[in-house]
Design an enzyme around this catalytic site. Structure first.
Site, PDB file in Angstrom:
ATOM      1  N   HIS A  17      70.528  12.578 -85.035  1.00 50.38           N
ATOM      2  CA  HIS A  17      71.953  12.623 -85.401  1.00 50.38           C
ATOM      3  C   HIS A  17      72.609  11.251 -85.158  1.00 50.38           C
ATOM      4  CE1 HIS A  17      71.557  17.071 -84.069  1.00 50.38           C
ATOM      5  NE2 HIS A  17      71.725  17.103 -85.371  1.00 50.38           N
ATOM      6  N   LYS A  41      75.997  33.216 -84.333  1.00 48.62           N
ATOM      7  CA  LYS A  41      74.860  32.412 -83.873  1.00 48.62           C
ATOM      8  C   LYS A  41      74.867  32.295 -82.348  1.00 48.62           C
ATOM      9  CE  LYS A  41      72.832  28.258 -85.823  1.00 48.62           C
ATOM     10  NZ  LYS A  41      73.083  27.071 -86.624  1.00 48.62           N
ATOM     11  N   ARG A  90      65.525  15.176 -93.597  1.00 53.97           N
ATOM     12  CA  ARG A  90      64.271  14.834 -92.921  1.00 53.97           C
ATOM     13  C   ARG A  90      63.049  15.129 -93.777  1.00 53.97           C
ATOM     14  NH1 ARG A  90      66.146  18.407 -88.003  1.00 53.97           N
ATOM     15  NH2 ARG A  90      67.100  19.332 -89.821  1.00 53.97           N
ATOM     16  N   SER A 128      66.970  19.601 -83.269  1.00 51.52           N
ATOM     17  CA  SER A 128      67.537  20.252 -82.081  1.00 51.52           C
ATOM     18  C   SER A 128      66.646  21.415 -81.664  1.00 51.52           C
ATOM     19  CB  SER A 128      68.961  20.744 -82.367  1.00 51.52           C
ATOM     20  OG  SER A 128      69.803  19.645 -82.605  1.00 51.52           O
TER      21      SER A 128
HETATM   22  P1  ADP Z   1      72.712  22.400 -88.957  1.00 57.24           P
HETATM   23  O1  ADP Z   1      72.576  23.704 -88.218  1.00 57.24           O
HETATM   24  O2  ADP Z   1      73.914  22.313 -89.848  1.00 57.24           O
HETATM   25  O3  ADP Z   1      71.464  21.930 -89.648  1.00 57.24           O
HETATM   26  P2  ADP Z   1      72.166  20.343 -87.016  1.00 57.24           P
HETATM   27  O4  ADP Z   1      72.945  20.021 -85.799  1.00 57.24           O
HETATM   28  O5  ADP Z   1      70.769  20.816 -86.839  1.00 57.24           O
HETATM   29  O6  ADP Z   1      73.046  21.400 -87.785  1.00 57.24           O
HETATM   30  O7  ADP Z   1      72.131  19.097 -88.003  1.00 57.24           O
HETATM   31  C1  ADP Z   1      73.297  18.488 -88.484  1.00 57.24           C
HETATM   32  C2  ADP Z   1      72.924  17.459 -89.544  1.00 57.24           C
HETATM   33  O8  ADP Z   1      72.093  16.458 -88.979  1.00 57.24           O
HETATM   34  C3  ADP Z   1      72.133  18.040 -90.718  1.00 57.24           C
HETATM   35  O9  ADP Z   1      72.528  17.361 -91.898  1.00 57.24           O
HETATM   36  C4  ADP Z   1      70.717  17.693 -90.386  1.00 57.24           C
HETATM   37  O10 ADP Z   1      69.905  17.602 -91.549  1.00 57.24           O
HETATM   38  C5  ADP Z   1      70.913  16.332 -89.750  1.00 57.24           C
HETATM   39  N1  ADP Z   1      69.807  15.992 -88.859  1.00 57.24           N
HETATM   40  C6  ADP Z   1      69.328  16.705 -87.833  1.00 57.24           C
HETATM   41  N2  ADP Z   1      68.292  16.071 -87.247  1.00 57.24           N
HETATM   42  C7  ADP Z   1      68.106  14.926 -87.945  1.00 57.24           C
HETATM   43  C8  ADP Z   1      67.174  13.839 -87.857  1.00 57.24           C
HETATM   44  N3  ADP Z   1      66.199  13.811 -86.952  1.00 57.24           N
HETATM   45  N4  ADP Z   1      67.309  12.833 -88.741  1.00 57.24           N
HETATM   46  C9  ADP Z   1      68.270  12.858 -89.689  1.00 57.24           C
HETATM   47  N5  ADP Z   1      69.168  13.841 -89.833  1.00 57.24           N
HETATM   48  C10 ADP Z   1      69.086  14.873 -88.977  1.00 57.24           C
END
Ligand code: ADP
Length: 158
Positions: A17, A41, A90, A128
């Site tokens: 992120h 959730k 990703r 995450s």
């Molecule tokens: P969500 O539940 O909306 O996917 P996340 O917190 O998992 O929420 O992710 C938020 C955003 O960050 C999403 O667009 C996700 O694709 C992006 N993201 C998560 N991990 C990575 C990563 N390692 N590299 C690039 N983008 C990421």
């Protein structure tokens, strides 16, 4: 002013992120990291913890703001004055899911444009979900989440 909303769960924030936000700061004047609250959730960390950890990661970046929301993402974007949604990609699986989300968001508000940044090879493997599994088994978090929050993540479990 170009404002982007970067929506997500951030349960917890990872280096993936952080990487996307740093790169997006070159494209936008301001980035709002939006923590979406979905009552259906279950989260590992409280909203307060997730928000505090994100804020700590960007304490020296005045162009990043962290806010929580519990309405449709496009509605929240509109209320913040954000013209763009920011998302990270990703994998092909992410792309498939994001295409579907974009379709819905566009139906709801065609003025808001989504901008996608492809994850860098250094952080593309981080999620995450993976981080939460490691936390459960007390695995090492170095290189996956920002150093500044590792200690507190472990303290929160004690
Ligand atoms: P969500 O539940 O909306 O996917 P996340 O917190 O998992 O929420 O992710 C938020 C955003 O960050 C999403 O667009 C996700 O694709 C992006 N993201 C998560 N991990 C990575 C990563 N390692 N590299 C690039 N983008 C990421």
């Amino acid at each position: 002013m170009k404002i982007a909303l970067f929506p997500g769960s951030y349960d917890p924030i990872t280096l993936g992120h952080v990487e996307i936000v740093h790169r997006a700061l070159k494209l936008f004047d301001k980035i709002i990291i939006g923590i979406g609250i979905n009552p259906a959730k279950r989260y590992m960390f409280s909203l307060e913890q997730r928000k505090r950890w994100i804020e700590r990661c960007f304490v020296h970046e005045p162009r990043v703001e962290v806010r929580a929301y519990q309405v449709l993402t496009v509605e929240f974007a509109r209320s913040c004055g954000a013209q763009f949604l920011l998302r990270g990609l990703r994998s092909a699986k992410d792309l498939e899911y994001e295409s579907y989300l974009e379709f819905i968001n566009r139906t709801l508000d065609e003025q808001i444009e989504t901008v996608y940044l492809i994850a860098s090879p250094q952080t593309a493997h981080i999620s995450s979900t993976l981080v939460r599994e490691l936390i459960t088994y007390r695995g090492k978090l170095k290189g996956l989440v920002p150093d500044a929050i590792i200690e507190e993540i472990y303290q929160s479990l004690a």
